[in-house]
Write a protein that holds these residues in place. Sequence first.
Motif, PDB file in Angstrom:
ATOM      1  N   GLU A  78      -0.804  -8.372   1.379  1.00  0.00           N
ATOM      2  CA  GLU A  78      -0.632  -9.785   1.686  1.00  0.00           C
ATOM      3  C   GLU A  78      -1.621 -10.287   2.729  1.00  0.00           C
ATOM      4  OE1 GLU A  78       3.453 -10.269   2.739  1.00  0.00           O
ATOM      5  OE2 GLU A  78       4.149  -9.572   0.781  1.00  0.00           O
ATOM      6  N   ALA A  79      -2.383  -9.386   3.320  1.00  0.00           N
ATOM      7  CA  ALA A  79      -3.336  -9.763   4.366  1.00  0.00           C
ATOM      8  C   ALA A  79      -4.588  -8.910   4.213  1.00  0.00           C
ATOM      9  CB  ALA A  79      -2.717  -9.528   5.736  1.00  0.00           C
ATOM     10  N   ALA A  80      -5.644  -9.375   4.833  1.00  0.00           N
ATOM     11  CA  ALA A  80      -6.888  -8.598   4.861  1.00  0.00           C
ATOM     12  C   ALA A  80      -7.157  -8.231   6.317  1.00  0.00           C
ATOM     13  CB  ALA A  80      -8.038  -9.409   4.288  1.00  0.00           C
ATOM     14  N   PRO A  81      -7.526  -7.014   6.591  1.00  0.00           N
ATOM     15  CA  PRO A  81      -7.649  -5.892   5.667  1.00  0.00           C
ATOM     16  C   PRO A  81      -6.302  -5.203   5.434  1.00  0.00           C
ATOM     17  CG  PRO A  81      -8.306  -5.179   7.852  1.00  0.00           C
ATOM     18  CD  PRO A  81      -7.974  -6.647   7.953  1.00  0.00           C
ATOM     19  N   THR A  82      -6.164  -4.658   4.242  1.00  0.00           N
ATOM     20  CA  THR A  82      -5.025  -3.801   3.921  1.00  0.00           C
ATOM     21  C   THR A  82      -5.558  -2.587   3.184  1.00  0.00           C
ATOM     22  OG1 THR A  82      -3.419  -5.612   3.778  1.00  0.00           O
ATOM     23  CG2 THR A  82      -2.856  -3.598   2.619  1.00  0.00           C
ATOM     24  N   LEU A  83      -5.058  -1.431   3.546  1.00  0.00           N
ATOM     25  CA  LEU A  83      -5.356  -0.198   2.828  1.00  0.00           C
ATOM     26  C   LEU A  83      -4.105   0.178   2.056  1.00  0.00           C
ATOM     27  CD1 LEU A  83      -7.086   1.803   5.694  1.00  0.00           C
ATOM     28  CD2 LEU A  83      -8.160   0.398   3.931  1.00  0.00           C
ATOM     29  N   VAL A  84      -4.264   0.384   0.758  1.00  0.00           N
ATOM     30  CA  VAL A  84      -3.156   0.815  -0.091  1.00  0.00           C
ATOM     31  C   VAL A  84      -3.467   2.240  -0.510  1.00  0.00           C
ATOM     32  CG1 VAL A  84      -1.796   0.342  -2.156  1.00  0.00           C
ATOM     33  CG2 VAL A  84      -2.873  -1.560  -0.920  1.00  0.00           C
ATOM     34  N   LEU A  85      -2.544   3.139  -0.250  1.00  0.00           N
ATOM     35  CA  LEU A  85      -2.733   4.557  -0.546  1.00  0.00           C
ATOM     36  C   LEU A  85      -1.866   4.926  -1.730  1.00  0.00           C
ATOM     37  CD1 LEU A  85      -2.583   4.916   3.136  1.00  0.00           C
ATOM     38  CD2 LEU A  85      -4.493   5.918   1.899  1.00  0.00           C
ATOM     39  N   LEU A  86      -2.498   5.523  -2.742  1.00  0.00           N
ATOM     40  CA  LEU A  86      -1.826   5.795  -4.006  1.00  0.00           C
ATOM     41  C   LEU A  86      -1.906   7.268  -4.374  1.00  0.00           C
ATOM     42  CD1 LEU A  86      -3.573   2.873  -5.864  1.00  0.00           C
ATOM     43  CD2 LEU A  86      -1.226   2.844  -5.094  1.00  0.00           C
ATOM     44  N   ALA A  87      -0.853   7.761  -5.002  1.00  0.00           N
ATOM     45  CA  ALA A  87      -0.864   9.099  -5.583  1.00  0.00           C
ATOM     46  C   ALA A  87      -1.750   9.057  -6.834  1.00  0.00           C
ATOM     47  CB  ALA A  87       0.562   9.507  -5.951  1.00  0.00           C
ATOM     48  N   PRO A  88      -2.170  10.198  -7.328  1.00  0.00           N
ATOM     49  CA  PRO A  88      -3.011  10.206  -8.527  1.00  0.00           C
ATOM     50  C   PRO A  88      -2.398   9.488  -9.733  1.00  0.00           C
ATOM     51  CG  PRO A  88      -3.070  12.356  -7.498  1.00  0.00           C
ATOM     52  CD  PRO A  88      -2.022  11.549  -6.771  1.00  0.00           C
ATOM     53  N   ASP A  89      -1.067   9.425  -9.795  1.00  0.00           N
ATOM     54  CA  ASP A  89      -0.418   8.735 -10.924  1.00  0.00           C
ATOM     55  C   ASP A  89      -0.250   7.236 -10.684  1.00  0.00           C
ATOM     56  OD1 ASP A  89       1.646   8.548  -9.080  1.00  0.00           O
ATOM     57  OD2 ASP A  89       3.099   9.656 -10.287  1.00  0.00           O
ATOM     58  N   GLY A  90      -0.738   6.723  -9.542  1.00  0.00           N
ATOM     59  CA  GLY A  90      -0.660   5.297  -9.244  1.00  0.00           C
ATOM     60  C   GLY A  90       0.524   4.891  -8.391  1.00  0.00           C
TER      61      GLY A  90
END
Length: 125
Positions: free
Chosen positions: A76-88
Motif C-alpha cells: 500500500e506504500a512505497a517502498p514495500t518489500l514483499v517476500l514470497l515462498a517459491p510457490d508464491g
Amino acid sequence: MEAAEAESRPALVYVQAAWCGPCRRLERETFADPAVQDRLRRFARARLTVDDRDRAHRVGPWRLSEAEWAAHYGAEAAPTLVLLAPDGTVLGRQSGSLSPSGLLPILDAVLAATAPAPPADEARR
C-alpha cells in the motif's frame, strides 16, 4: 514468480515509485551493500512501480498492471518489500526504507524458512 518456482528460490518483490525518496535511499544504501547483494543473489527478484497502470505483466493466468500486482501483494506504500515462498505464498511484507542491518535478518529468515529439507539419510545423522 515462474523463475522462483522453477528454481525453488524465494522471491523478493520490490514495490517502488519514481517520486519516492525512501526508495532511492533503499536502492543507493541498502541494496548496494555487499552483504545484502550476496543474500539477494539467492532470491528471484522483481520490481514494481506502484503508480504504473499501463505496463501489464502475466503470471500464470493473470495479466495485471504493475499497480494491480502491487495491490495484489498488499503493498500500500512505497517502498514495500514483499517476500514470497517459491510457490508464491506471501511470507511477509516490509514497508519503508531499511538499513542493511535491518534487511539482512529478514532475508536470512526467509532463506532459512524456504531452504530445502536435507535428504532423509542426512536428516538421520
